[in-house]
Design an enzyme around this catalytic site. Structure first.
Site, PDB file in Angstrom:
ATOM      1  N   LYS A  30       0.839  -1.207   0.000  1.00 17.72           N
ATOM      2  CA  LYS A  30       0.000   0.000   0.000  1.00 17.72           C
ATOM      3  C   LYS A  30       0.876   1.260   0.000  1.00 17.72           C
ATOM      4  O   LYS A  30       0.621   2.203  -0.761  1.00 17.72           O
ATOM      5  CB  LYS A  30      -0.888  -0.007   1.252  1.00 17.72           C
ATOM      6  CG  LYS A  30      -1.551   1.317   1.550  1.00 17.72           C
ATOM      7  CD  LYS A  30      -2.400   1.261   2.799  1.00 17.72           C
ATOM      8  CE  LYS A  30      -1.674   1.603   4.079  1.00 17.72           C
ATOM      9  NZ  LYS A  30      -1.336   3.031   4.256  1.00 17.72           N
ATOM     10  N   ASN A  31       1.893   1.279   0.845  1.00 17.07           N
ATOM     11  CA  ASN A  31       2.690   2.496   0.990  1.00 17.07           C
ATOM     12  C   ASN A  31       3.630   2.747  -0.183  1.00 17.07           C
ATOM     13  O   ASN A  31       4.225   3.814  -0.287  1.00 17.07           O
ATOM     14  CB  ASN A  31       3.495   2.464   2.296  1.00 17.07           C
ATOM     15  CG  ASN A  31       2.596   2.703   3.494  1.00 17.07           C
ATOM     16  OD1 ASN A  31       1.408   3.013   3.337  1.00 17.07           O
ATOM     17  ND2 ASN A  31       3.144   2.553   4.691  1.00 17.07           N
ATOM     18  N   ARG A  90      -3.661  10.920   5.053  1.00 20.11           N
ATOM     19  CA  ARG A  90      -2.568  11.874   4.984  1.00 20.11           C
ATOM     20  C   ARG A  90      -1.736  11.752   3.708  1.00 20.11           C
ATOM     21  O   ARG A  90      -1.196  12.746   3.213  1.00 20.11           O
ATOM     22  CB  ARG A  90      -1.718  11.556   6.218  1.00 20.11           C
ATOM     23  CG  ARG A  90      -0.648  12.417   6.521  1.00 20.11           C
ATOM     24  CD  ARG A  90       0.070  11.845   7.723  1.00 20.11           C
ATOM     25  NE  ARG A  90       1.480  12.078   7.559  1.00 20.11           N
ATOM     26  CZ  ARG A  90       2.045  13.246   7.738  1.00 20.11           C
ATOM     27  NH1 ARG A  90       1.320  14.272   8.132  1.00 20.11           N
ATOM     28  NH2 ARG A  90       3.325  13.418   7.536  1.00 20.11           N
ATOM     29  N   CYS A 143      -3.967  13.166  13.160  1.00 21.15           N
ATOM     30  CA  CYS A 143      -4.604  11.862  13.032  1.00 21.15           C
ATOM     31  C   CYS A 143      -4.372  11.129  14.329  1.00 21.15           C
ATOM     32  O   CYS A 143      -3.655  11.616  15.198  1.00 21.15           O
ATOM     33  CB  CYS A 143      -4.060  11.089  11.845  1.00 21.15           C
ATOM     34  SG  CYS A 143      -2.439  10.414  12.144  1.00 21.15           S
ATOM     35  N   ARG A 151       1.583  14.754  13.134  1.00 26.22           N
ATOM     36  CA  ARG A 151       2.035  14.476  11.767  1.00 26.22           C
ATOM     37  C   ARG A 151       1.904  15.672  10.811  1.00 26.22           C
ATOM     38  O   ARG A 151       1.149  15.626   9.836  1.00 26.22           O
ATOM     39  CB  ARG A 151       1.286  13.273  11.198  1.00 26.22           C
ATOM     40  CG  ARG A 151       1.482  12.030  12.007  1.00 26.22           C
ATOM     41  CD  ARG A 151       0.712  10.860  11.441  1.00 26.22           C
ATOM     42  NE  ARG A 151       1.478  10.132  10.448  1.00 26.22           N
ATOM     43  CZ  ARG A 151       0.987   9.131   9.724  1.00 26.22           C
ATOM     44  NH1 ARG A 151      -0.247   8.757   9.871  1.00 26.22           N
ATOM     45  NH2 ARG A 151       1.737   8.496   8.861  1.00 26.22           N
ATOM     46  N   PRO A 152       2.629  16.737  11.063  1.00 28.32           N
ATOM     47  CA  PRO A 152       2.578  17.880  10.144  1.00 28.32           C
ATOM     48  C   PRO A 152       3.260  17.552   8.820  1.00 28.32           C
ATOM     49  O   PRO A 152       3.918  16.519   8.684  1.00 28.32           O
ATOM     50  CB  PRO A 152       3.359  18.956  10.892  1.00 28.32           C
ATOM     51  CG  PRO A 152       4.281  18.223  11.788  1.00 28.32           C
ATOM     52  CD  PRO A 152       3.596  16.935  12.153  1.00 28.32           C
ATOM     53  N   ASP A 168       5.328  19.966   7.431  1.00 29.10           N
ATOM     54  CA  ASP A 168       6.217  21.127   7.309  1.00 29.10           C
ATOM     55  C   ASP A 168       7.467  20.832   6.467  1.00 29.10           C
ATOM     56  O   ASP A 168       7.945  21.694   5.735  1.00 29.10           O
ATOM     57  CB  ASP A 168       6.611  21.648   8.703  1.00 29.10           C
ATOM     58  CG  ASP A 168       7.175  20.560   9.600  1.00 29.10           C
ATOM     59  OD1 ASP A 168       6.677  19.416   9.529  1.00 29.10           O
ATOM     60  OD2 ASP A 168       8.112  20.831  10.358  1.00 29.10           O
ATOM     61  N   LEU A 169       7.984  19.610   6.531  1.00 23.86           N
ATOM     62  CA  LEU A 169       9.183  19.297   5.739  1.00 23.86           C
ATOM     63  C   LEU A 169       8.866  19.295   4.244  1.00 23.86           C
ATOM     64  O   LEU A 169       9.692  19.688   3.422  1.00 23.86           O
ATOM     65  CB  LEU A 169       9.764  17.928   6.122  1.00 23.86           C
ATOM     66  CG  LEU A 169      10.281  17.749   7.545  1.00 23.86           C
ATOM     67  CD1 LEU A 169      10.961  16.395   7.689  1.00 23.86           C
ATOM     68  CD2 LEU A 169      11.262  18.851   7.917  1.00 23.86           C
ATOM     69  N   ASP A 190       5.325   0.715  11.778  1.00 25.35           N
ATOM     70  CA  ASP A 190       4.073   0.100  11.319  1.00 25.35           C
ATOM     71  C   ASP A 190       3.932  -1.360  11.758  1.00 25.35           C
ATOM     72  O   ASP A 190       2.901  -1.978  11.488  1.00 25.35           O
ATOM     73  CB  ASP A 190       3.969   0.188   9.786  1.00 25.35           C
ATOM     74  CG  ASP A 190       3.618   1.597   9.322  1.00 25.35           C
ATOM     75  OD1 ASP A 190       3.329   2.452  10.170  1.00 25.35           O
ATOM     76  OD2 ASP A 190       3.646   1.829   8.093  1.00 25.35           O
ATOM     77  N   ILE A 200       9.163   7.062  16.368  1.00 21.31           N
ATOM     78  CA  ILE A 200       8.743   7.796  15.161  1.00 21.31           C
ATOM     79  C   ILE A 200       7.496   8.652  15.428  1.00 21.31           C
ATOM     80  O   ILE A 200       7.432   9.798  15.008  1.00 21.31           O
ATOM     81  CB  ILE A 200       8.445   6.820  13.992  1.00 21.31           C
ATOM     82  CG1 ILE A 200       9.596   5.814  13.803  1.00 21.31           C
ATOM     83  CG2 ILE A 200       8.137   7.586  12.698  1.00 21.31           C
ATOM     84  CD1 ILE A 200      10.838   6.328  13.155  1.00 21.31           C
ATOM     85  N   ARG A 240      -8.457  -0.241   5.604  1.00 27.83           N
ATOM     86  CA  ARG A 240      -7.600   0.736   4.917  1.00 27.83           C
ATOM     87  C   ARG A 240      -6.315   0.084   4.433  1.00 27.83           C
ATOM     88  O   ARG A 240      -5.743   0.522   3.439  1.00 27.83           O
ATOM     89  CB  ARG A 240      -7.218   1.873   5.880  1.00 27.83           C
ATOM     90  CG  ARG A 240      -8.345   2.845   6.160  1.00 27.83           C
ATOM     91  CD  ARG A 240      -7.813   4.025   6.940  1.00 27.83           C
ATOM     92  NE  ARG A 240      -6.576   4.512   6.324  1.00 27.83           N
ATOM     93  CZ  ARG A 240      -5.645   5.207   6.953  1.00 27.83           C
ATOM     94  NH1 ARG A 240      -5.796   5.527   8.212  1.00 27.83           N
ATOM     95  NH2 ARG A 240      -4.558   5.605   6.332  1.00 27.83           N
TER      96      ARG A 240
END
Ligand code: UD1
Length: 433
Positions: free
Chosen positions: A22-23, A96, A120, A125-126, A128-129, A319, A341, A411
């Site tokens: 998925k990722n 996200r 979430c 979990r911004p 910004d990067l 995960d 993380i 999901r």
């Protein structure tokens, strides 16, 4: 809303097919925005998150054609006629990873308006990067009304970007954007996850020039345009790790077909230290070639406690942290699990405790003292990986476990109850209610 009911106690024996990652699939789908030529992706899993991103891409004007069934779908995405560069809140808030359209849209169309994903369940979990990196590449960015408005006149311009910490999504977003920028971009302290490598390989097949693939420094020479490609999505290492841990919990011997240990980083060694047997294997198929698999086996007797700290790849993945904790609840001895993380990724702890687990939380660490058995209970899924950890716990618990809010599971896990039932688990989905 569906529930999953598990009656614990059966061991698992047989084969489980591991689907496409998925990722990896999500950024690969976003990469279709970088070109007006069709991109065909095969071995895609059939999951709610894939549908969410497909809906967003269709909303941008991407034409999507789907073929195949559960044994690996294939999608052809054509972003020739983009009608909107806005990613609206009602689609972005669901997941996200939708933020991955930002880099490709600005790089190819010089503009994008993407809703901020918001918080979430597993943390703030911004992005910004992602934003800072695009600014470094020359995009003008304003935050307004919950949206990121990005624009650039002409092409983005390559630059050295040093990430202060490793981010999978920011690496992917900026690698995509840099592929179409003018000149050279260096992404330093980049993520090295297999999914990042898979995206890089696909971009190269589309005509991108990327060096350092698989290392923490990616050097990208931007090109004026990219073309189409056919790309097969790698196997889902998190799904494979999850089922390996299911065997650890329930006992038995299972072959995880379509996957191998090479992408699992630290996981195989940790599982071996706990007492599980886990190896690569290949079935000889004559002219059709070999089919790879991972063979997992738990002999009789309890596993032993092992300490684990989550880390970017090749470290132990966040995960798989919840699943590993479920596995540690019934070991001989104790285990310390440290999450580095995400700041709030222990929501499975109170649920596991309701099933009789002995877990003490202290900041980012959990001390798990093994108990002989868990007891089935109604439990609540809170996020994707937490929900499957409760399924795992239920496999070895005495009596019935009912997992509520199964939409989290859907999901990221395709037909989990069918795959486990085919190996002997007593598990069923109860529709509605
Ligand atoms: C991806 C995976 C997710 C996995 C995570 C870590 C996908 C679709 N999702 O998520 O399953 O758990 O990697 O392996 O691939 N951060 C910031 N600012 C940013 C970006 C990230 O502060 O701009 C923080 C995050 O809040 C988090 C950490 O950095 O604490 C790592 O996040 P990141 O690697 O970016 O995760 P995702 O790409 O969102």
């Amino acid at each position: 809303m569906d529930h999953i009911r598990i009656r614990g106690g059966n061991s698992l024996n047989g084969d489980i097919r591991i689907g496409g990652a998925k990722n990896a699939a999500l950024p690969l789908m976003a990469a279709s925005l970088l070109t007006d030529a069709p991109l065909t992706l095969s071995n895609l899993p059939h999951l709610a998150d894939i549908t969410t991103l497909a809906n967003l891409l269709v909303q941008h004007g991407v034409d999507i054609h789907m073929e195949g069934d559960h044994e690996g779908r294939s999608l052809t995405l054509s972003a020739k006629n983009i009608t909107s560069t806005t990613a609206p809140y009602d689609l972005v808030r669901k997941m996200r990873a939708t933020a991955l359209v930002l880099g490709p849209l600005v790089a190819r169309f010089g503009q994008a308006r993407v809703s901020l994903p918001g918080g979430c369940a597993i943390g703030a979990r911004p992005i910004d990067l992602h934003i800072k990196g695009l600014q470094d590449l020359g995009a003008e960015i304003e935050l307004e009304g919950g949206y990121v408005n990005a624009k650039t006149s002409g092409r983005l311009r390559g630059k050295e970007i040093v990430f202060p910490f490793v981010s999978v999504g920011a690496t992917e977003n900026l690698m995509m954007a840099a592929s179409l920028a003018e000149g050279e971009t260096r992404l330093v302290n980049a993520a090295r996850e297999p999914e990042v490598i898979d995206l890089a390989n696909c971009l190269v097949a589309m005509g991108a020039q990327i060096d350092g693939i698989g290392t923490d420094t990616l050097i990208i020479q931007g090109v004026e345009q990219l073309g189409g490609a056919h790309h097969r999505v790698i196997a889902d290492r998190i799904e494979a790790g999850t089922y390996a841990m299911a065997v650890a919990v329930a006992g038995g011997a299972v072959r995880l077909t379509g996957a191998n240990l090479d992408n699992l980083g630290a996981v195989a060694e940790v599982l071996r230290s706990a007492g599980l047997s886990i190896e690569n294997g290949v079935v000889e198929n004559g002219a059709a070639g070999g089919q790879e698999f991972i063979s997992v086996q738990r002999e009789n007797g309890r596993l032993i406690g092992v300490d684990v700290m989550t880390d970017p790849y090749p470290g132990f993945p966040t995960d798989l942290q919840a699943q590993f904790m479920a596995m540690m609840t019934t070991v001989n001895g104790a285990s310390m699990v440290t999450e580095t993380i995400f700041e709030n990724r222990f929501m499975h702890v109170p649920e596991l405790t309701r099933m009789g687990a002995s877990i003490t939380l202290h900041g980012g660490s959990a001390m798990i003292r093994g108990v002989p058995r868990l007891t089935g209970a109604p439990v609540m899924a809170t996020d994707l990986r937490a929900s499957v950890s409760l399924v795992l716990a239920g496999l070895a618990a005495d009596g019935d476990t009912i997992v509520n809010r199964v939409y989290h599971l859907d999901r990221g896990y395709e037909r989990v109850e069918e795959k486990l039932a085919a190996c002997g688990a007593e598990i069923e989905r109860i529709k509605g209610g």
